[in-house]
Design a protein around this motif. Structure first.
Motif, PDB file in Angstrom:
ATOM      1  N   VAL A  44      -1.503   7.793  12.001  1.00  0.00           N
ATOM      2  CA  VAL A  44      -2.524   7.738  10.947  1.00  0.00           C
ATOM      3  C   VAL A  44      -2.134   6.735   9.868  1.00  0.00           C
ATOM      4  O   VAL A  44      -0.947   6.456   9.675  1.00  0.00           O
ATOM      5  N   PRO A  45      -3.130   6.226   9.122  1.00  0.00           N
ATOM      6  CA  PRO A  45      -2.791   5.369   7.984  1.00  0.00           C
ATOM      7  C   PRO A  45      -1.952   6.159   6.976  1.00  0.00           C
ATOM      8  O   PRO A  45      -2.184   7.355   6.771  1.00  0.00           O
ATOM      9  N   LEU A  46      -1.008   5.490   6.367  1.00  0.00           N
ATOM     10  CA  LEU A  46      -0.129   6.117   5.373  1.00  0.00           C
ATOM     11  C   LEU A  46      -0.930   6.948   4.366  1.00  0.00           C
ATOM     12  O   LEU A  46      -0.551   8.075   4.047  1.00  0.00           O
ATOM     13  N   LYS A  47      -2.056   6.416   3.894  1.00  0.00           N
ATOM     14  CA  LYS A  47      -2.840   7.118   2.867  1.00  0.00           C
ATOM     15  C   LYS A  47      -3.382   8.465   3.351  1.00  0.00           C
ATOM     16  O   LYS A  47      -3.694   9.323   2.543  1.00  0.00           O
ATOM     17  N   ASN A  48      -3.476   8.678   4.672  1.00  0.00           N
ATOM     18  CA  ASN A  48      -3.996   9.935   5.227  1.00  0.00           C
ATOM     19  C   ASN A  48      -2.899  10.857   5.756  1.00  0.00           C
ATOM     20  O   ASN A  48      -3.182  11.832   6.426  1.00  0.00           O
ATOM     21  N   SER A  49      -1.651  10.538   5.474  1.00  0.00           N
ATOM     22  CA  SER A  49      -0.550  11.322   6.037  1.00  0.00           C
ATOM     23  C   SER A  49       0.199  12.075   4.939  1.00  0.00           C
ATOM     24  O   SER A  49       0.016  11.802   3.755  1.00  0.00           O
ATOM     25  N   TRP A  50       1.072  12.971   5.369  1.00  0.00           N
ATOM     26  CA  TRP A  50       1.915  13.692   4.405  1.00  0.00           C
ATOM     27  C   TRP A  50       2.808  12.717   3.649  1.00  0.00           C
ATOM     28  O   TRP A  50       3.214  13.001   2.525  1.00  0.00           O
ATOM     29  N   HIS A  51       3.100  11.565   4.241  1.00  0.00           N
ATOM     30  CA  HIS A  51       3.942  10.557   3.576  1.00  0.00           C
ATOM     31  C   HIS A  51       3.360  10.158   2.212  1.00  0.00           C
ATOM     32  O   HIS A  51       4.094   9.861   1.285  1.00  0.00           O
ATOM     33  N   SER A  52       2.023  10.137   2.142  1.00  0.00           N
ATOM     34  CA  SER A  52       1.378   9.671   0.904  1.00  0.00           C
ATOM     35  C   SER A  52       1.680  10.589  -0.281  1.00  0.00           C
ATOM     36  O   SER A  52       1.700  10.136  -1.412  1.00  0.00           O
ATOM     37  N   THR A  53       1.932  11.880  -0.021  1.00  0.00           N
ATOM     38  CA  THR A  53       2.287  12.769  -1.141  1.00  0.00           C
ATOM     39  C   THR A  53       3.723  12.533  -1.566  1.00  0.00           C
ATOM     40  O   THR A  53       4.030  12.539  -2.746  1.00  0.00           O
TER      41      THR A  53
END
Length: 159
Positions: A144-153
């Motif tokens: 998934v795009p970074l903005k839609n992943s847990w990574h973004s938090t």
């Protein structure tokens, strides 16, 4: 063999890419394991695969038999064995995998953070969400795009 979309999955990410010889040997070891994998004596409908040379993915369809704590323990033992045999790290959740031009790259958290800082990794960069738990999630929410992943938090302050 068709698996239910609700089949459970476990994704183990290596800190380096397996060589093709390693991948072949690991697939054989995983196949031998999944063919005899049992839960309380019940045969599990299971399969294992390696994707992109980095990800070991175990899938169990629980419509046939449910996975038990003991059967999960046996799979973890196998993954730890692979770790030792091939000198890779398969349990470090702070290794971040992402794609650049269809190529998978794995970095530690600090390097990943730096790459976000210098805009080498953007909100559109495809990352791997190894926390997916079902086959349906693996197919739809793993890459998934970074903005839609847990990574973004985790990296929100940088985006």
């Amino acid at each position: 063999m068709s698996f239910s979309p609700q089949s459970r999955v476990w994704v183990y990410q290596s800190d380096r890419k397996f060589s093709s010889a390693e991948e072949t040997a690991i697939i054989e070891k995983l196949a031998a394991f999944t063919n005899q994998w049992k839960a309380h004596g019940n045969e599990l409908l299971a399969r294992a695969e390696i994707r992109y040379g980095y990800f070991i993915i175990l899938t169990v369809d629980e419509t046939q038999a449910n996975v038990t704590g003991c059967s999960i323990d046996s799979s973890v033992r196998l993954i730890k064995e692979i770790e030792q045999d091939y000198h890779v790290d398969l349990f470090n959740r702070f290794n971040m995998a992402y794609k650049v031009d269809d190529q998978v790259i794995v970095n530690n958290k600090e390097d990943f953070e730096t790459l976000i800082n210098i805009k080498q990794i953007t909100p559109e960069t495809i990352v791997f969400n190894n926390m997916v738990q079902t086959l349906a999630e693996l197919e739809n929410k793993w890459e998934v795009p970074l903005k839609n992943s847990w990574h973004s938090t985790v990296f929100a302050h940088l985006l």
